[in-house]
Design an enzyme around this catalytic site. Structure first.
Site, PDB file in Angstrom:
ATOM      1  N   ALA A  64       0.733  -1.198  -0.044  1.00 44.87           N
ATOM      2  CA  ALA A  64       0.039   0.071  -0.117  1.00 44.87           C
ATOM      3  C   ALA A  64       0.776   1.295  -0.062  1.00 44.87           C
ATOM      4  O   ALA A  64       0.818   2.150  -1.005  1.00 44.87           O
ATOM      5  CB  ALA A  64      -1.124   0.247   1.230  1.00 44.87           C
ATOM      6  N   TYR A  65       1.879   1.124   0.903  1.00 44.10           N
ATOM      7  CA  TYR A  65       2.841   2.432   0.883  1.00 44.10           C
ATOM      8  C   TYR A  65       3.473   2.575  -0.490  1.00 44.10           C
ATOM      9  O   TYR A  65       3.272   3.816  -0.914  1.00 44.10           O
ATOM     10  CB  TYR A  65       3.887   2.150   1.939  1.00 44.10           C
ATOM     11  N   SER A  66       4.033   1.652  -1.184  1.00 46.63           N
ATOM     12  CA  SER A  66       4.637   1.723  -2.336  1.00 46.63           C
ATOM     13  C   SER A  66       3.855   2.266  -3.585  1.00 46.63           C
ATOM     14  O   SER A  66       4.374   3.105  -4.195  1.00 46.63           O
ATOM     15  CB  SER A  66       5.134   0.250  -2.493  1.00 46.63           C
TER      16      SER A  66
ATOM     17  N   SER B 258       0.974   3.861  -3.041  1.00 47.21           N
ATOM     18  CA  SER B 258       0.665   5.440  -3.040  1.00 47.21           C
ATOM     19  C   SER B 258       1.728   6.238  -3.313  1.00 47.21           C
ATOM     20  O   SER B 258       1.236   7.354  -3.859  1.00 47.21           O
ATOM     21  CB  SER B 258       0.111   5.212  -1.398  1.00 47.21           C
ATOM     22  N   LYS B 259       2.881   5.784  -2.838  1.00 51.31           N
ATOM     23  CA  LYS B 259       4.135   6.890  -3.278  1.00 51.31           C
ATOM     24  C   LYS B 259       4.274   6.818  -4.840  1.00 51.31           C
ATOM     25  O   LYS B 259       4.737   7.846  -5.133  1.00 51.31           O
ATOM     26  CB  LYS B 259       5.045   6.377  -2.611  1.00 51.31           C
TER      27      LYS B 259
END
Length: 250
Positions: free
Chosen positions: A156-158, A160-161
């Site tokens: 999710a973090y990857s 989103s970024k």
């Protein structure tokens, strides 16, 4: 510390009460800007304002960047309080959890997207019109090396970024013929409170990729973001700057 030429500029910094956002606010104030700190943590906002007030004009707003109505109202409030908005730094973000994609909690996935990606869309949508009024602006979106390379067990973090990078390139091209510049910065690991939500294993994975063998500091990223928000950053837009201790060599 080199003083940047931000005299008279009005800046909104999301996630401004702590970590990188607080460091950006300090650097901007020392360089002559007025700042509005946006954060969901009212206690942290109060502490930040007390700490920064001696440096210049500081206003604070409790803002959940995932809620567009709140963002729009805060933008109007800041414009009235400071007399305009010329700088936007999107530093608000959450890490989510470290787990395999097949086990990733759906509610956490949505929360990460809503803050890290939708939040930047919301702030840009609400604030760009104020910049267009004066035909001047600087927007810096905080992405991550994870958005360029993808970190395992951080889907999710990857994602989103990575989305932040795409949004930055798109908006940068849209506004290229104006005097508004839109750029992103991709740090590797920066030592902030956000690391409290990241496992030691994940931190070790990220540090192992950094030739310098250490985390970056908030002062180091503040120096680069400060220049990106200055008038001197005039011919870069839709660009992605690395701050990775040598991890990024492409």
């Amino acid at each position: 510390m080199n003083t940047l030429d931000l005299k008279g500029r009005r800046a909104v910094i999301t996630g401004g009460a702590r970590g990188m956002g607080f460091a950006f606010a300090k650097r901007f104030l020392q360089s002559g800007a007025s700042v509005a700190l946006w954060d969901v943590n009212e206690t942290a906002l109060a502490h930040a304002k007390t700490a920064l007030d001696p440096l210049g004009d500081v206003v604070v707003n409790k803002v959940d960047v995932s809620d567009y109505a709140t963002v729009e109202a805060a933008a109007n409030s800041v414009s009235e309080a400071l007399g305009g908005i010329e700088i936007l730094v999107n530093a608000a973000g959450i890490a989510g959890v470290n787990t395999a994609l097949v086990d990733y909690p759906l509610d956490t996935w949505n929360a990460v997207m809503n803050v890290n990606l939708n939040g930047i869309f919301h702030t840009c949508r609400a604030i760009v019109p104020y910049m267009q009024t004066s035909d001047y602006g600087r927007i810096v979106n905080i992405s991550s090396m994870a958005g360029k390379e993808g970190n395992p067990n951080a889907s999710a973090y990857s994602v989103s970024k990575a989305g932040v990078i795409g949004l930055t390139k798109s908006l940068g091209k849209e506004l290229a013929t104006s005097n508004i510049r839109v750029n992103a910065i991709c740090p590797a690991v920066i030592k902030t409170e956000m690391l409290d939500d990241v496992t030691e294993e994940q931190i070790g994975y990220m540090l192992a990729k950094i030739p310098m063998g250490r985390m970056g500091t908030v002062e180091e990223i503040s120096a680069m973001v400060g220049w990106m928000c200055s008038q001197e950053c005039s011919y870069s837009t839709g660009a992605v700057f690395d701050l990775s201790g040598g991890r990024a060599t492409y």
